[in-house]
Scaffold this active site. Sequence first.
Site, mmCIF file in Angstrom:
data_model
loop_
_atom_site.group_PDB
_atom_site.id
_atom_site.type_symbol
_atom_site.label_atom_id
_atom_site.label_comp_id
_atom_site.label_asym_id
_atom_site.label_seq_id
_atom_site.Cartn_x
_atom_site.Cartn_y
_atom_site.Cartn_z
ATOM 1 N N LYS A 125 -73.824 64.520 15.807
ATOM 2 C CA LYS A 125 -74.408 64.245 14.488
ATOM 3 C C LYS A 125 -75.929 64.201 14.617
ATOM 4 O O LYS A 125 -76.453 63.839 15.667
ATOM 5 C CB LYS A 125 -73.920 62.886 13.973
ATOM 6 C CG LYS A 125 -72.423 62.792 13.765
ATOM 7 C CD LYS A 125 -72.108 62.383 12.330
ATOM 8 C CE LYS A 125 -70.620 62.369 12.062
ATOM 9 N NZ LYS A 125 -70.014 61.077 12.318
ATOM 10 N N HIS A 128 -81.109 60.661 12.796
ATOM 11 C CA HIS A 128 -81.894 60.463 11.577
ATOM 12 C C HIS A 128 -82.832 59.249 11.699
ATOM 13 O O HIS A 128 -82.856 58.578 12.725
ATOM 14 C CB HIS A 128 -80.980 60.349 10.357
ATOM 15 C CG HIS A 128 -79.956 59.270 10.485
ATOM 16 N ND1 HIS A 128 -80.269 57.943 10.321
ATOM 17 C CD2 HIS A 128 -78.633 59.325 10.778
ATOM 18 C CE1 HIS A 128 -79.184 57.223 10.502
ATOM 19 N NE2 HIS A 128 -78.180 58.036 10.788
ATOM 20 N N HIS A 131 -81.593 55.874 12.998
ATOM 21 C CA HIS A 131 -81.466 55.737 14.451
ATOM 22 C C HIS A 131 -82.834 55.571 15.102
ATOM 23 O O HIS A 131 -82.948 55.013 16.184
ATOM 24 C CB HIS A 131 -80.729 56.940 15.043
ATOM 25 C CG HIS A 131 -79.257 56.880 14.791
ATOM 26 N ND1 HIS A 131 -78.595 57.861 14.091
ATOM 27 C CD2 HIS A 131 -78.333 55.955 15.112
ATOM 28 C CE1 HIS A 131 -77.317 57.525 14.003
ATOM 29 N NE2 HIS A 131 -77.130 56.371 14.615
HETATM 30 N N1 ARG Z 1 -72.979 54.513 16.841
HETATM 31 C C1 ARG Z 1 -73.118 53.497 15.850
HETATM 32 C C2 ARG Z 1 -73.797 54.059 14.604
HETATM 33 O O1 ARG Z 1 -74.457 55.063 14.673
HETATM 34 C C3 ARG Z 1 -73.900 52.321 16.319
HETATM 35 C C4 ARG Z 1 -73.341 51.599 17.510
HETATM 36 C C5 ARG Z 1 -73.823 50.203 17.572
HETATM 37 N N2 ARG Z 1 -73.455 49.505 18.761
HETATM 38 C C6 ARG Z 1 -72.313 48.864 18.990
HETATM 39 N N3 ARG Z 1 -72.151 48.256 20.140
HETATM 40 N N4 ARG Z 1 -71.370 48.813 18.083
HETATM 41 O O2 ARG Z 1 -73.677 53.454 13.546
#
Ligand code: ARG
Length: 575
Positions: A125, A128, A131
């Site tokens: 993905k 953006h 992030h």
């Molecule tokens: N990959 C997730 C997202 O883009 C965030 C992960 C956050 N970290 C975790 N330990 N849950 O929304």
Amino acid sequence: MDYKDLIATNISKITGLDKDKVYSLIEIPPQLEMGDYAFPCFTLAKELRKAPPMIAADIAADPSLTTGALTVKNVGPYVNFYVDREVLAQEVITEIISAGDKYGTDDLGGGKNVIVEYSSPNIAKPFHVGHAFTTILGNSIANIYTKLGYNVIRFNHLGDYGTQFGKLITAYRLWGDEAAMEEDAITELTRIYVKFHDEAKKDPSLEDTARDNFRKLEEGCEEEVALWKRFRELSLAVFEKTYQRMGVKFDNYNGESFYSSRIPPVVDLLRDKGLLTESEGAQVVMLEDEGLPPCIILKSDGTTIYASRDLAAAIYRHENFDFYKNIYVVGLPQQLHFKQVFAVLKKAGFDFADDCVHVGFGLLKFKDGSAFSTREGNIVLLDDLLNKTVEKTEEIIRKNAEERGDDMTEDEIKDIAEKVGIGAVIYTYLKSGREKDILFDWDDMLDFEGDTAPYLIYTYARIRSILRKAEGLGLGASSGDSLKLLAGDEEYAVIRSLSDFKDSVRRAASSYEPFVVAKQVALIARNFNRFYNNSSILNADSEDIKRARLALCVAVADTLKSGLGLLGINVVEKM
Ligand code: ARG
């Protein structure tokens, strides 16, 4: 000498109050006349059963407070402290010059392990601007904890698991373009993912194929695993380019997939402790006594879920790193998720749940949304944001250089624009409290006179240029006794703000708020520029004053470099 610490120790001895509490109450008055530190006595009235002005008068009268360079004065409900200017000037400048851009380093952490998890984008993905917030904020928090002597382990909890990989495998086999994959994996994977959804509307059997492929992936079938690995590697290579550009690094890339195989023992443990309840076919942990909705552990079809992967991850991290703190830098929309995960851990008897911290943040909004023609509808990609900012910065740098008649080379201009542009983006994210939404505006963020990275970097570069000039004249910075000469109001304001820098790093760490450092760095730069606009350095009245002021310049440059470095911003020597 750490005066704030000394004052806290002494007041604590006099009043019997906890030293940390006293420390946290000590204020830095907004005006110099009110002293260097102030201890307000309002909140103590109840505890000490006395009126605040009386408490203040009693404390101020204690002879143990007036030590060395400190003078004490009682004003109403405050005890105000004045540090001898000459002494402070010598102490602070000497300390900074010997520490250089390491100024602010502390051994508070004593090497304890702190995990900072940040960035954590989803494979295949686009990366953006949301992030970017976790990436920039997390990197800065990690830098700050490192500076304070903690052993920081930087985690990137990649989103590399889920049913979408069944869809991607299916789509790739049908429409994947090898050359396009090599060129830019994320764009290609996004293209075929979107196509999958369009085609599946016409041909629902594609969904079945995708489910089947996901099952094969979970069961470890060779071909499916190989494809998934490739998507992961190619995506990571794309992310890595952005990380490099931003100067961001990680020690650990264990993604969600890594933890999925570690879920069964967690489920067994929760079952053994009698915590699992069936609800509409799913296995959940009830959390109503915590005022939280149930946390789903296994879905009704027996598959695992985001929260169970986080439970397994936290346990893994604790087993392997015995952390002092485990910090998750993830947007505020996931606040409830983390409350649930931490509550389940606690119920399961893992006391380290109390050392897990969710550090949330707000949203990035654009004043001028139309500034982007995005490939992704209304998502703004970080790369586009960086490119556009660097481009605009380059125009400004070029124009300024031309106006000054400076003959910078093309390479120099490009290098400066890259550093200053990226710094401008980073600073925009970090200059306010993290839970606030950010309103992004080009003119604001690139204003060379505003509260911006360009202003701060420019201040640094200007000082470096003064120091180069001084060197050319054979003039060096002084040390020792003659630093006493830096006792004018404007010089003193600079020294005060330099001296408070160390405390700002500690406060930033304990509140997980890099903006505390950003504010301090901005204050130092503003104080310095006020001094510089009203006094000469190289044309000062005497050789001694010139040298003392040069020492002040060195100290400010070192502190700016140190502070900006904590935010993840690079300085330039010339601008
Ligand atoms: N990959 C997730 C997202 O883009 C965030 C992960 C956050 N970290 C975790 N330990 N849950 O929304």
